[in-house]
Design a protein around this motif. Structure first.
Motif, mmCIF file in Angstrom:
data_model
loop_
_atom_site.group_PDB
_atom_site.id
_atom_site.type_symbol
_atom_site.label_atom_id
_atom_site.label_comp_id
_atom_site.label_asym_id
_atom_site.label_seq_id
_atom_site.Cartn_x
_atom_site.Cartn_y
_atom_site.Cartn_z
ATOM 1 N N PHE A 92 0.813 -1.223 0.000
ATOM 2 C CA PHE A 92 0.000 0.000 0.000
ATOM 3 C C PHE A 92 0.843 1.269 0.000
ATOM 4 O O PHE A 92 0.653 2.155 -0.838
ATOM 5 C CB PHE A 92 -0.967 -0.013 1.183
ATOM 6 C CG PHE A 92 -1.767 1.246 1.334
ATOM 7 C CD1 PHE A 92 -2.629 1.664 0.331
ATOM 8 C CD2 PHE A 92 -1.669 2.019 2.483
ATOM 9 C CE1 PHE A 92 -3.378 2.829 0.465
ATOM 10 C CE2 PHE A 92 -2.414 3.178 2.625
ATOM 11 C CZ PHE A 92 -3.268 3.583 1.620
ATOM 12 N N GLU A 93 1.752 1.393 0.932
ATOM 13 C CA GLU A 93 2.559 2.618 1.032
ATOM 14 C C GLU A 93 3.394 2.838 -0.228
ATOM 15 O O GLU A 93 3.545 3.978 -0.685
ATOM 16 C CB GLU A 93 3.446 2.581 2.273
ATOM 17 C CG GLU A 93 2.654 2.760 3.552
ATOM 18 C CD GLU A 93 3.530 2.844 4.787
ATOM 19 O OE1 GLU A 93 4.701 3.268 4.670
ATOM 20 O OE2 GLU A 93 3.032 2.508 5.872
ATOM 21 N N ARG A 136 2.620 1.808 -3.347
ATOM 22 C CA ARG A 136 1.691 2.233 -4.408
ATOM 23 C C ARG A 136 1.314 3.704 -4.236
ATOM 24 O O ARG A 136 1.299 4.471 -5.197
ATOM 25 C CB ARG A 136 0.425 1.376 -4.407
ATOM 26 C CG ARG A 136 0.628 -0.057 -4.845
ATOM 27 C CD ARG A 136 -0.690 -0.787 -5.061
ATOM 28 N NE ARG A 136 -1.623 -0.713 -3.950
ATOM 29 C CZ ARG A 136 -1.668 -1.548 -2.922
ATOM 30 N NH1 ARG A 136 -0.795 -2.545 -2.830
ATOM 31 N NH2 ARG A 136 -2.580 -1.404 -1.973
ATOM 32 N N MET A 137 0.993 4.073 -3.003
ATOM 33 C CA MET A 137 0.592 5.451 -2.732
ATOM 34 C C MET A 137 1.753 6.404 -2.997
ATOM 35 O O MET A 137 1.568 7.475 -3.599
ATOM 36 C CB MET A 137 0.097 5.588 -1.291
ATOM 37 C CG MET A 137 -0.574 6.910 -1.004
ATOM 38 S SD MET A 137 -2.091 7.195 -1.930
ATOM 39 C CE MET A 137 -3.187 6.013 -1.175
ATOM 40 N N THR A 192 -5.477 2.563 -5.381
ATOM 41 C CA THR A 192 -4.258 2.145 -4.680
ATOM 42 C C THR A 192 -4.580 1.481 -3.337
ATOM 43 O O THR A 192 -3.735 0.807 -2.767
ATOM 44 C CB THR A 192 -3.302 3.330 -4.404
ATOM 45 O OG1 THR A 192 -3.936 4.249 -3.525
ATOM 46 C CG2 THR A 192 -2.882 4.013 -5.681
ATOM 47 N N HIS A 193 -5.788 1.678 -2.835
ATOM 48 C CA HIS A 193 -6.166 1.157 -1.519
ATOM 49 C C HIS A 193 -6.400 -0.357 -1.551
ATOM 50 O O HIS A 193 -6.787 -0.907 -2.587
ATOM 51 C CB HIS A 193 -7.421 1.879 -1.014
ATOM 52 C CG HIS A 193 -7.158 3.307 -0.660
ATOM 53 N ND1 HIS A 193 -7.052 4.292 -1.613
ATOM 54 C CD2 HIS A 193 -6.957 3.911 0.527
ATOM 55 C CE1 HIS A 193 -6.789 5.445 -1.026
ATOM 56 N NE2 HIS A 193 -6.725 5.246 0.271
ATOM 57 N N PHE A 223 1.739 9.469 -5.686
ATOM 58 C CA PHE A 223 1.986 10.850 -5.258
ATOM 59 C C PHE A 223 3.179 11.450 -5.998
ATOM 60 O O PHE A 223 3.172 12.627 -6.345
ATOM 61 C CB PHE A 223 2.180 10.917 -3.750
ATOM 62 C CG PHE A 223 0.889 10.958 -2.972
ATOM 63 C CD1 PHE A 223 -0.318 10.601 -3.541
ATOM 64 C CD2 PHE A 223 0.880 11.349 -1.652
ATOM 65 C CE1 PHE A 223 -1.508 10.638 -2.835
ATOM 66 C CE2 PHE A 223 -0.305 11.401 -0.925
ATOM 67 C CZ PHE A 223 -1.493 11.043 -1.518
ATOM 68 N N PHE A 228 -6.158 7.190 -7.351
ATOM 69 C CA PHE A 228 -5.884 7.276 -5.912
ATOM 70 C C PHE A 228 -6.684 6.214 -5.158
ATOM 71 O O PHE A 228 -6.144 5.477 -4.336
ATOM 72 C CB PHE A 228 -6.224 8.673 -5.384
ATOM 73 C CG PHE A 228 -6.222 8.767 -3.896
ATOM 74 C CD1 PHE A 228 -5.034 8.839 -3.186
ATOM 75 C CD2 PHE A 228 -7.414 8.756 -3.180
ATOM 76 C CE1 PHE A 228 -5.030 8.904 -1.801
ATOM 77 C CE2 PHE A 228 -7.421 8.826 -1.806
ATOM 78 C CZ PHE A 228 -6.220 8.897 -1.109
#
Length: 124
Positions: free
Chosen positions: A24-25, A27-28, A101-102, A32, A98
């Motif tokens: 997750f982190e 991908r985020m 990505t979760h 960003f 966005f």
């Protein structure tokens, strides 16, 4: 270029149980980095829980204050992003990416709205 506000909506009761998956982190962070390099992201942040907030309401000529948490609300604004895009379709596409990505088990929604670019009040 027009500016858009993306309001990230969550159910605070459910969100407390959400756990990030291992990627997750990453991908985020990649998203960003891409959205920032594209010059689209103007500002973004998460918000503290409603338990730390206050609602201020004007009705019938009187102000009222309500301390959080706001348990009657199923969905609350959990964060926001201010984007500068060529049109609504581009703003929605960045917002879609966005949300995607979760982790699969999370429930996260968004409302995308264009700023009314009317003249701003002068600053003091």
């Amino acid at each position: 270029m027009p500016r858009y506000l993306t309001l990230i909506r969550i159910d605070e009761q459910k969100a407390a149980a959400f756990e990030a998956d291992p990627g997750f982190e990453e991908r985020m962070g990649a998203l960003f980095e891409e959205i920032t390099k594209a010059g689209v992201m103007l500002e973004t942040n998460g918000l503290k829980p409603t338990s730390e907030g206050v609602r201020v309401k004007w009705a019938g000529g009187a102000l009222s204050l309500t301390d959080g948490p706001f348990t009657e609300a199923r969905e609350v604004v959990g964060g926001y992003a201010m984007l500068q895009c060529k049109d609504m379709a581009e703003a929605v596409e960045w917002t879609r990416r966005f949300l995607a990505t979760h982790p699969v088990g999370w429930e996260v929604g968004a409302e995308v709205r264009q700023f009314d670019e009317a003249p701003q009040l002068p600053s003091a």
